[in-house]
Design a protein around this motif. Sequence first.
Motif, mmCIF file in Angstrom:
data_model
loop_
_atom_site.group_PDB
_atom_site.id
_atom_site.type_symbol
_atom_site.label_atom_id
_atom_site.label_comp_id
_atom_site.label_asym_id
_atom_site.label_seq_id
_atom_site.Cartn_x
_atom_site.Cartn_y
_atom_site.Cartn_z
ATOM 1 N N VAL A 46 0.857 -1.192 0.000
ATOM 2 C CA VAL A 46 0.000 0.000 0.000
ATOM 3 C C VAL A 46 0.891 1.238 0.000
ATOM 4 C CG1 VAL A 46 -1.716 1.288 1.341
ATOM 5 C CG2 VAL A 46 -1.879 -1.205 1.150
ATOM 6 N N MET A 47 0.588 2.181 -0.872
ATOM 7 C CA MET A 47 1.350 3.421 -0.968
ATOM 8 C C MET A 47 0.850 4.422 0.070
ATOM 9 S SD MET A 47 3.428 3.109 -3.539
ATOM 10 C CE MET A 47 3.656 2.288 -5.086
ATOM 11 N N THR A 48 1.769 5.197 0.598
ATOM 12 C CA THR A 48 1.407 6.291 1.504
ATOM 13 C C THR A 48 2.097 7.563 1.032
ATOM 14 O OG1 THR A 48 3.293 5.966 2.994
ATOM 15 C CG2 THR A 48 1.271 4.701 3.472
ATOM 16 N N ALA A 49 1.532 8.694 1.402
ATOM 17 C CA ALA A 49 2.155 9.966 1.061
ATOM 18 C C ALA A 49 3.541 10.060 1.682
ATOM 19 C CB ALA A 49 1.272 11.119 1.539
ATOM 20 N N ASP A 50 3.675 9.623 2.930
ATOM 21 C CA ASP A 50 4.981 9.655 3.591
ATOM 22 C C ASP A 50 5.996 8.798 2.841
ATOM 23 O OD1 ASP A 50 4.053 11.361 5.550
ATOM 24 O OD2 ASP A 50 3.693 9.754 7.010
ATOM 25 N N GLY A 51 5.569 7.637 2.377
ATOM 26 C CA GLY A 51 6.465 6.764 1.628
ATOM 27 C C GLY A 51 6.925 7.387 0.321
ATOM 28 N N LEU A 52 6.006 8.045 -0.387
ATOM 29 C CA LEU A 52 6.369 8.708 -1.638
ATOM 30 C C LEU A 52 7.339 9.851 -1.387
ATOM 31 C CD1 LEU A 52 2.904 8.857 -3.436
ATOM 32 C CD2 LEU A 52 4.789 7.295 -3.895
ATOM 33 N N LEU A 53 7.059 10.656 -0.370
ATOM 34 C CA LEU A 53 7.933 11.792 -0.061
ATOM 35 C C LEU A 53 9.305 11.320 0.411
ATOM 36 C CD1 LEU A 53 5.317 14.158 1.576
ATOM 37 C CD2 LEU A 53 6.369 14.371 -0.695
ATOM 38 N N LYS A 54 9.336 10.231 1.165
ATOM 39 C CA LYS A 54 10.620 9.677 1.622
ATOM 40 C C LYS A 54 11.438 9.179 0.428
ATOM 41 C CE LYS A 54 12.992 7.150 5.001
ATOM 42 N NZ LYS A 54 13.890 7.981 5.714
ATOM 43 N N ALA A 55 10.781 8.522 -0.541
ATOM 44 C CA ALA A 55 11.474 8.044 -1.735
ATOM 45 C C ALA A 55 12.084 9.210 -2.516
ATOM 46 C CB ALA A 55 10.521 7.250 -2.620
ATOM 47 N N LEU A 56 11.382 10.336 -2.566
ATOM 48 C CA LEU A 56 11.938 11.530 -3.203
ATOM 49 C C LEU A 56 13.124 12.061 -2.415
ATOM 50 C CD1 LEU A 56 8.717 13.482 -4.210
ATOM 51 C CD2 LEU A 56 10.442 12.580 -5.773
ATOM 52 N N GLU A 57 12.951 12.124 -1.112
ATOM 53 C CA GLU A 57 13.978 12.681 -0.228
ATOM 54 C C GLU A 57 15.291 11.904 -0.301
ATOM 55 O OE1 GLU A 57 14.588 12.729 4.526
ATOM 56 O OE2 GLU A 57 12.635 13.433 3.820
ATOM 57 N N ILE A 58 15.219 10.581 -0.301
ATOM 58 C CA ILE A 58 16.450 9.784 -0.295
ATOM 59 C C ILE A 58 16.968 9.479 -1.697
ATOM 60 C CG2 ILE A 58 15.961 8.771 1.965
ATOM 61 C CD1 ILE A 58 15.110 6.204 0.573
ATOM 62 N N GLY A 59 16.244 9.922 -2.720
ATOM 63 C CA GLY A 59 16.713 9.763 -4.091
ATOM 64 C C GLY A 59 16.317 8.476 -4.778
ATOM 65 N N ASP A 60 15.461 7.667 -4.176
ATOM 66 C CA ASP A 60 14.984 6.454 -4.841
ATOM 67 C C ASP A 60 14.047 6.779 -6.003
ATOM 68 O OD1 ASP A 60 16.414 4.876 -3.144
ATOM 69 O OD2 ASP A 60 14.700 4.272 -1.915
ATOM 70 N N LEU A 61 13.423 7.918 -5.950
ATOM 71 C CA LEU A 61 12.469 8.371 -6.960
ATOM 72 C C LEU A 61 12.990 9.677 -7.536
ATOM 73 C CD1 LEU A 61 9.629 7.997 -8.249
ATOM 74 C CD2 LEU A 61 8.701 9.223 -6.295
ATOM 75 N N ASP A 62 13.149 9.751 -8.850
ATOM 76 C CA ASP A 62 13.643 10.959 -9.506
ATOM 77 C C ASP A 62 12.469 11.892 -9.782
ATOM 78 O OD1 ASP A 62 14.372 12.686 -11.902
ATOM 79 O OD2 ASP A 62 16.303 11.770 -11.426
ATOM 80 N N ALA A 63 12.468 13.026 -9.107
ATOM 81 C CA ALA A 63 11.356 13.966 -9.215
ATOM 82 C C ALA A 63 11.203 14.523 -10.623
ATOM 83 C CB ALA A 63 11.533 15.106 -8.214
ATOM 84 N N GLU A 64 12.290 14.808 -11.284
ATOM 85 C CA GLU A 64 12.223 15.402 -12.622
ATOM 86 C C GLU A 64 11.763 14.400 -13.681
ATOM 87 O OE1 GLU A 64 12.556 18.681 -13.049
ATOM 88 O OE2 GLU A 64 12.831 18.728 -10.875
ATOM 89 N N ALA A 65 12.107 13.154 -13.521
ATOM 90 C CA ALA A 65 11.758 12.139 -14.519
ATOM 91 C C ALA A 65 10.342 11.602 -14.328
ATOM 92 C CB ALA A 65 12.753 10.987 -14.464
ATOM 93 N N SER A 66 9.833 11.636 -13.110
ATOM 94 C CA SER A 66 8.500 11.094 -12.807
ATOM 95 C C SER A 66 7.424 12.056 -13.286
ATOM 96 C CB SER A 66 8.380 10.833 -11.311
ATOM 97 O OG SER A 66 9.381 9.920 -10.914
ATOM 98 N N CYS A 67 6.209 11.545 -13.439
ATOM 99 C CA CYS A 67 5.137 12.354 -14.008
ATOM 100 C C CYS A 67 3.775 11.921 -13.448
ATOM 101 C CB CYS A 67 5.154 12.168 -15.522
ATOM 102 S SG CYS A 67 4.035 13.249 -16.399
#
Length: 163
Positions: A46-67
């Motif tokens: 299950v996805m959570t807002a905290d999990g998504l923001l943490k993935a951005l924060e630690i660099g697991d998720l690329d903010a510029e490439a995602s859409c």
Amino acid sequence: MVALHLSETTLRDENAEEVAAMLNEAYEELRCLPRLDIYSPTTPPVMTADGLLKALEIGDLDAEASCVVWRDTRPVAAIGISLEDNAVAKILWLAVIPDCRRQGIGKRLVSHAIAAARSAACSSVVMERVDSRWCGAVRFLESQGFTWVDPDHCNMTMQMDIS
């Protein structure tokens, strides 16, 4: 067909809750499939807002490439991308809510991922944790050019060469 607006903005505190809810709605069909055995985990988690923001924060998720794709003020589709040092772009999740499927949104997001990967000098795009039981998703990925990395096991990784 409802007019859709493709938002180039990234996940932020103010929309992470909505995006997480949309991801969970999009993956509900997969979660309803029977588990393979009593030891297999529920997939995807299950996805959570905290999990998504943490993935951005630690660099697991690329903010510029995602859409994220929005209909008015509601997110209806999203793709999360990680651009790695070894020239591989990973799609962490690709989700379209059920009532917006078959409108070309998924294809548009895959094209976005390929463009982001090419601009980062990646030679391939990988989608991990593909569940081979979700036939509609597998057919879609195959129609976009993805193939199984390990065809004997067909339950984990699909890849597309973009070089």
